[in-house]
Design a protein around this motif. Structure first.
Motif: not given
Length: 287
Positions: A75-90
Protein backbone atom coordinates in the motif's frame (compact mmCIF):
# COMPACT_ATOMS: atom_id res chain seq x y z
CA UNK A 1 37.00 14.02 -3.74
CA UNK A 2 34.25 13.97 -6.38
CA UNK A 3 34.80 10.28 -7.05
CA UNK A 4 34.65 9.62 -3.31
CA UNK A 5 31.26 11.36 -2.97
CA UNK A 6 30.03 9.59 -6.12
CA UNK A 7 31.04 6.17 -4.78
CA UNK A 8 29.41 6.83 -1.44
CA UNK A 9 26.18 8.12 -2.98
CA UNK A 10 26.11 5.01 -5.20
CA UNK A 11 26.54 2.88 -2.08
CA UNK A 12 23.55 4.60 -0.44
CA UNK A 13 21.44 3.94 -3.54
CA UNK A 14 22.54 0.30 -3.55
CA UNK A 15 21.63 -0.13 0.14
CA UNK A 16 18.09 1.11 -0.42
CA UNK A 17 17.48 -0.96 -3.56
CA UNK A 18 19.01 -4.12 -2.06
CA UNK A 19 16.79 -3.91 1.03
CA UNK A 20 13.68 -3.38 -1.10
CA UNK A 21 14.60 -6.32 -3.35
CA UNK A 22 15.21 -8.65 -0.40
CA UNK A 23 11.94 -7.80 1.33
CA UNK A 24 9.78 -7.88 -1.79
CA UNK A 25 11.25 -11.18 -3.01
CA UNK A 26 10.50 -12.87 0.30
CA UNK A 27 7.01 -11.39 0.47
CA UNK A 28 6.28 -12.62 -3.07
CA UNK A 29 7.49 -16.15 -2.22
CA UNK A 30 5.44 -16.20 0.98
CA UNK A 31 2.23 -15.05 -0.71
CA UNK A 32 2.71 -17.40 -3.69
CA UNK A 33 3.01 -20.32 -1.29
CA UNK A 34 0.10 -19.18 0.87
CA UNK A 35 -2.35 -18.38 -1.94
CA UNK A 36 -1.48 -20.90 -4.62
CA UNK A 37 0.55 -23.50 -2.78
CA UNK A 38 3.55 -22.83 -4.98
CA UNK A 39 6.45 -25.12 -4.14
CA UNK A 40 9.10 -22.48 -3.54
CA UNK A 41 10.60 -24.19 -0.51
CA UNK A 42 10.16 -22.44 2.78
CA UNK A 43 11.24 -18.88 3.21
CA UNK A 44 11.59 -17.38 6.68
CA UNK A 45 8.12 -15.84 6.77
CA UNK A 46 6.52 -19.23 6.24
CA UNK A 47 9.11 -20.87 8.50
CA UNK A 48 8.27 -18.53 11.40
CA UNK A 49 4.57 -19.23 11.03
CA UNK A 50 5.26 -22.96 10.90
CA UNK A 51 6.96 -22.93 14.30
CA UNK A 52 3.53 -22.91 15.91
CA UNK A 53 0.96 -25.69 15.90
CA UNK A 54 -1.53 -25.40 13.07
CA UNK A 55 -5.00 -24.20 14.09
CA UNK A 56 -3.56 -22.60 17.23
CA UNK A 57 -4.19 -18.95 18.07
CA UNK A 58 -0.54 -18.02 17.69
CA UNK A 59 -0.36 -19.76 14.30
CA UNK A 60 -3.20 -17.64 12.89
CA UNK A 61 -1.92 -14.52 14.65
CA UNK A 62 1.49 -14.91 12.99
CA UNK A 63 -0.10 -15.33 9.57
CA UNK A 64 -2.33 -12.28 10.12
CA UNK A 65 0.66 -10.20 11.21
CA UNK A 66 2.75 -11.31 8.22
CA UNK A 67 -0.05 -10.59 5.76
CA UNK A 68 -0.66 -7.22 7.39
CA UNK A 69 3.01 -6.37 6.86
CA UNK A 70 2.78 -7.37 3.20
CA UNK A 71 -0.40 -5.31 2.64
CA UNK A 72 1.03 -2.29 4.47
CA UNK A 73 4.26 -2.36 2.45
CA UNK A 74 2.49 -2.71 -0.90
CA UNK A 75 0.00 0.00 0.00
CA UNK A 76 2.78 2.42 0.91
CA UNK A 77 4.67 1.61 -2.28
CA UNK A 78 1.64 2.14 -4.52
CA UNK A 79 0.22 5.15 -2.64
CA UNK A 80 3.50 7.02 -2.38
CA UNK A 81 4.56 6.18 -5.93
CA UNK A 82 1.28 7.29 -7.53
CA UNK A 83 1.13 10.41 -5.39
CA UNK A 84 4.65 11.45 -6.37
CA UNK A 85 4.02 10.77 -10.06
CA UNK A 86 0.78 12.79 -10.04
CA UNK A 87 2.41 15.66 -8.20
CA UNK A 88 5.32 15.64 -10.61
CA UNK A 89 2.95 15.78 -13.57
CA UNK A 90 0.96 18.62 -11.98
CA UNK A 91 4.07 20.68 -11.30
CA UNK A 92 5.39 19.85 -14.76
CA UNK A 93 2.29 21.42 -16.33
CA UNK A 94 2.70 24.43 -14.07
CA UNK A 95 6.33 24.68 -15.12
CA UNK A 96 5.34 24.77 -18.79
CA UNK A 97 2.94 27.65 -18.16
CA UNK A 98 5.51 29.75 -16.29
CA UNK A 99 8.54 29.04 -18.49
CA UNK A 100 10.12 31.76 -20.64
CA UNK A 101 11.40 30.08 -23.80
CA UNK A 102 13.57 32.96 -24.98
CA UNK A 103 15.12 33.25 -21.52
CA UNK A 104 16.27 29.62 -21.68
CA UNK A 105 17.69 30.13 -25.17
CA UNK A 106 19.71 33.17 -24.10
CA UNK A 107 21.00 31.41 -21.00
CA UNK A 108 21.99 28.33 -23.02
CA UNK A 109 24.01 30.43 -25.47
CA UNK A 110 25.54 32.44 -22.65
CA UNK A 111 26.87 29.43 -20.75
CA UNK A 112 27.14 26.78 -23.46
CA UNK A 113 24.29 24.51 -22.37
CA UNK A 114 21.67 22.82 -24.52
CA UNK A 115 18.49 24.90 -24.79
CA UNK A 116 16.32 21.80 -24.25
CA UNK A 117 18.08 21.11 -20.95
CA UNK A 118 17.16 24.49 -19.44
CA UNK A 119 13.94 26.08 -18.24
CA UNK A 120 13.73 29.70 -17.09
CA UNK A 121 10.74 30.63 -14.95
CA UNK A 122 9.20 34.08 -14.78
CA UNK A 123 9.26 34.05 -11.00
CA UNK A 124 10.70 36.37 -8.35
CA UNK A 125 11.48 33.51 -5.97
CA UNK A 126 14.91 31.90 -5.72
CA UNK A 127 14.50 28.71 -7.74
CA UNK A 128 17.40 26.48 -8.82
CA UNK A 129 16.70 22.78 -9.22
CA UNK A 130 16.80 19.82 -11.56
CA UNK A 131 13.50 18.05 -12.18
CA UNK A 132 12.19 15.23 -14.31
CA UNK A 133 12.63 11.47 -14.33
CA UNK A 134 13.15 10.52 -17.97
CA UNK A 135 14.80 13.68 -19.28
CA UNK A 136 15.72 15.87 -16.30
CA UNK A 137 15.94 19.59 -16.94
CA UNK A 138 17.60 22.44 -15.09
CA UNK A 139 15.10 24.97 -13.76
CA UNK A 140 16.14 28.52 -12.83
CA UNK A 141 13.98 31.51 -11.97
CA UNK A 142 14.41 35.05 -13.26
CA UNK A 143 14.64 36.17 -9.63
CA UNK A 144 17.69 33.98 -9.11
CA UNK A 145 19.30 35.00 -12.41
CA UNK A 146 18.95 38.67 -11.48
CA UNK A 147 20.38 38.06 -7.99
CA UNK A 148 23.58 36.21 -8.93
CA UNK A 149 26.61 37.55 -10.74
CA UNK A 150 28.19 35.80 -13.73
CA UNK A 151 30.54 33.57 -11.73
CA UNK A 152 27.86 32.54 -9.22
CA UNK A 153 25.34 31.74 -11.95
CA UNK A 154 27.92 29.63 -13.76
CA UNK A 155 28.54 27.66 -10.55
CA UNK A 156 24.82 27.06 -10.01
CA UNK A 157 24.40 25.83 -13.58
CA UNK A 158 27.39 23.49 -13.23
CA UNK A 159 25.95 22.19 -9.95
CA UNK A 160 22.58 21.46 -11.52
CA UNK A 161 24.25 19.95 -14.60
CA UNK A 162 25.77 17.32 -12.29
CA UNK A 163 22.29 16.44 -11.00
CA UNK A 164 21.04 16.13 -14.58
CA UNK A 165 23.95 13.93 -15.67
CA UNK A 166 23.57 11.60 -12.69
CA UNK A 167 19.74 11.57 -12.93
CA UNK A 168 19.49 12.49 -9.26
CA UNK A 169 15.75 13.35 -9.34
CA UNK A 170 14.91 9.77 -10.34
CA UNK A 171 17.30 8.27 -7.78
CA UNK A 172 15.91 10.49 -5.02
CA UNK A 173 12.39 9.46 -6.00
CA UNK A 174 13.30 5.76 -5.78
CA UNK A 175 15.02 6.11 -2.40
CA UNK A 176 12.20 8.22 -0.99
CA UNK A 177 9.70 5.60 -2.15
CA UNK A 178 11.73 2.84 -0.50
CA UNK A 179 12.25 4.74 2.76
CA UNK A 180 8.53 5.44 3.00
CA UNK A 181 7.38 1.89 2.24
CA UNK A 182 10.11 0.13 4.25
CA UNK A 183 10.34 2.63 7.10
CA UNK A 184 10.39 -0.23 9.62
CA UNK A 185 13.99 -0.82 8.46
CA UNK A 186 15.93 2.29 9.64
CA UNK A 187 18.69 1.74 7.07
CA UNK A 188 16.30 2.80 4.29
CA UNK A 189 15.71 6.23 5.84
CA UNK A 190 19.43 6.57 6.57
CA UNK A 191 20.29 5.75 2.95
CA UNK A 192 17.78 8.30 1.63
CA UNK A 193 18.99 11.10 3.91
CA UNK A 194 22.64 10.41 3.15
CA UNK A 195 22.08 10.19 -0.59
CA UNK A 196 20.22 13.51 -0.62
CA UNK A 197 23.29 15.18 0.91
CA UNK A 198 25.98 13.20 -0.90
CA UNK A 199 24.51 13.96 -4.31
CA UNK A 200 24.64 17.66 -3.40
CA UNK A 201 28.29 17.35 -2.38
CA UNK A 202 29.04 15.58 -5.67
CA UNK A 203 27.34 18.40 -7.57
CA UNK A 204 29.26 21.01 -5.53
CA UNK A 205 32.57 19.37 -6.40
CA UNK A 206 31.55 19.30 -10.06
CA UNK A 207 30.75 23.01 -9.90
CA UNK A 208 34.10 23.82 -8.30
CA UNK A 209 35.96 21.78 -10.92
CA UNK A 210 34.02 23.48 -13.73
CA UNK A 211 34.53 27.04 -12.48
CA UNK A 212 38.01 26.52 -11.02
CA UNK A 213 37.14 28.10 -7.67
CA UNK A 214 34.91 27.78 -4.61
CA UNK A 215 34.09 31.50 -4.72
CA UNK A 216 31.20 31.34 -7.16
CA UNK A 217 29.57 28.37 -5.45
CA UNK A 218 30.01 29.79 -1.96
CA UNK A 219 28.71 33.20 -2.99
CA UNK A 220 25.58 31.68 -4.57
CA UNK A 221 24.92 29.57 -1.47
CA UNK A 222 25.20 32.56 0.86
CA UNK A 223 22.94 34.73 -1.27
CA UNK A 224 20.27 32.05 -1.52
CA UNK A 225 20.59 31.21 2.16
CA UNK A 226 19.91 34.84 2.96
CA UNK A 227 16.60 34.77 1.10
CA UNK A 228 13.46 33.13 2.42
CA UNK A 229 13.00 29.77 0.73
CA UNK A 230 9.56 28.66 -0.29
CA UNK A 231 8.22 25.12 -0.46
CA UNK A 232 9.95 23.08 -3.20
CA UNK A 233 8.19 23.35 -6.54
CA UNK A 234 8.66 19.68 -7.35
CA UNK A 235 8.02 16.69 -5.06
CA UNK A 236 11.04 14.82 -6.47
CA UNK A 237 13.77 17.22 -7.54
CA UNK A 238 17.40 17.94 -6.76
CA UNK A 239 17.55 21.54 -5.61
CA UNK A 240 20.54 23.84 -5.17
CA UNK A 241 19.47 25.46 -1.89
CA UNK A 242 18.05 22.44 -0.11
CA UNK A 243 18.11 21.51 3.57
CA UNK A 244 21.76 20.38 3.44
CA UNK A 245 23.16 23.79 2.49
CA UNK A 246 24.63 24.51 5.94
CA UNK A 247 26.55 21.23 5.85
CA UNK A 248 27.73 21.99 2.32
CA UNK A 249 29.02 25.40 3.39
CA UNK A 250 31.02 23.74 6.17
CA UNK A 251 32.45 21.33 3.60
CA UNK A 252 33.76 24.25 1.56
CA UNK A 253 35.66 25.55 4.57
CA UNK A 254 36.68 22.28 6.25
CA UNK A 255 36.26 19.29 3.92
CA UNK A 256 35.41 16.12 5.83
CA UNK A 257 34.98 12.92 3.83
CA UNK A 258 32.93 11.20 6.56
CA UNK A 259 29.29 10.29 5.93
CA UNK A 260 27.05 13.28 6.70
CA UNK A 261 24.54 11.37 8.83
CA UNK A 262 25.69 8.73 11.28
CA UNK A 263 23.45 5.76 12.04
CA UNK A 264 22.81 5.49 15.77
CA UNK A 265 23.45 2.22 17.55
CA UNK A 266 19.78 1.38 18.12
CA UNK A 267 18.80 1.93 14.48
CA UNK A 268 21.84 -0.02 13.33
CA UNK A 269 20.97 -2.93 15.61
CA UNK A 270 17.38 -3.02 14.34
CA UNK A 271 18.49 -2.83 10.72
CA UNK A 272 21.13 -5.54 11.06
CA UNK A 273 18.63 -7.82 12.79
CA UNK A 274 16.07 -7.36 10.02
CA UNK A 275 18.73 -7.81 7.33
CA UNK A 276 19.92 -11.00 9.04
CA UNK A 277 16.36 -12.33 8.90
CA UNK A 278 16.12 -11.37 5.24
CA UNK A 279 19.35 -13.20 4.43
CA UNK A 280 17.97 -16.17 6.33
CA UNK A 281 14.92 -16.09 4.07
CA UNK A 282 17.13 -16.40 1.02
CA UNK A 283 19.09 -19.32 2.50
CA UNK A 284 15.99 -21.19 3.65
CA UNK A 285 14.23 -20.56 0.35
CA UNK A 286 17.07 -22.28 -1.48
CA UNK A 287 17.08 -25.39 0.69
Amino acid sequence: MTKLWTRRSSAMLAVGILIAALVLSQMAMYEAHLLWGANMHRNLLDYCAGLFYRSSFLYYAIHIALNALVIYTLFRLIHTGLRQIMLDRTYGNRLSRLSAKHGADRLAVRFGHGANDLVVLEDERMVALTAGFGKPRIVLSTGLIDLLDERELQAVLAHEASHRIHRDPLKLFVLRLISDAFGYIPLTRWAYRNYSILCELTADEHAIASTGSEAGLGGAMLKMLGRARSKPMFPAAAGFADGSINYRLRQLVEPKPALPIRLDARSLAISLSVLALLLGMIVLAGT
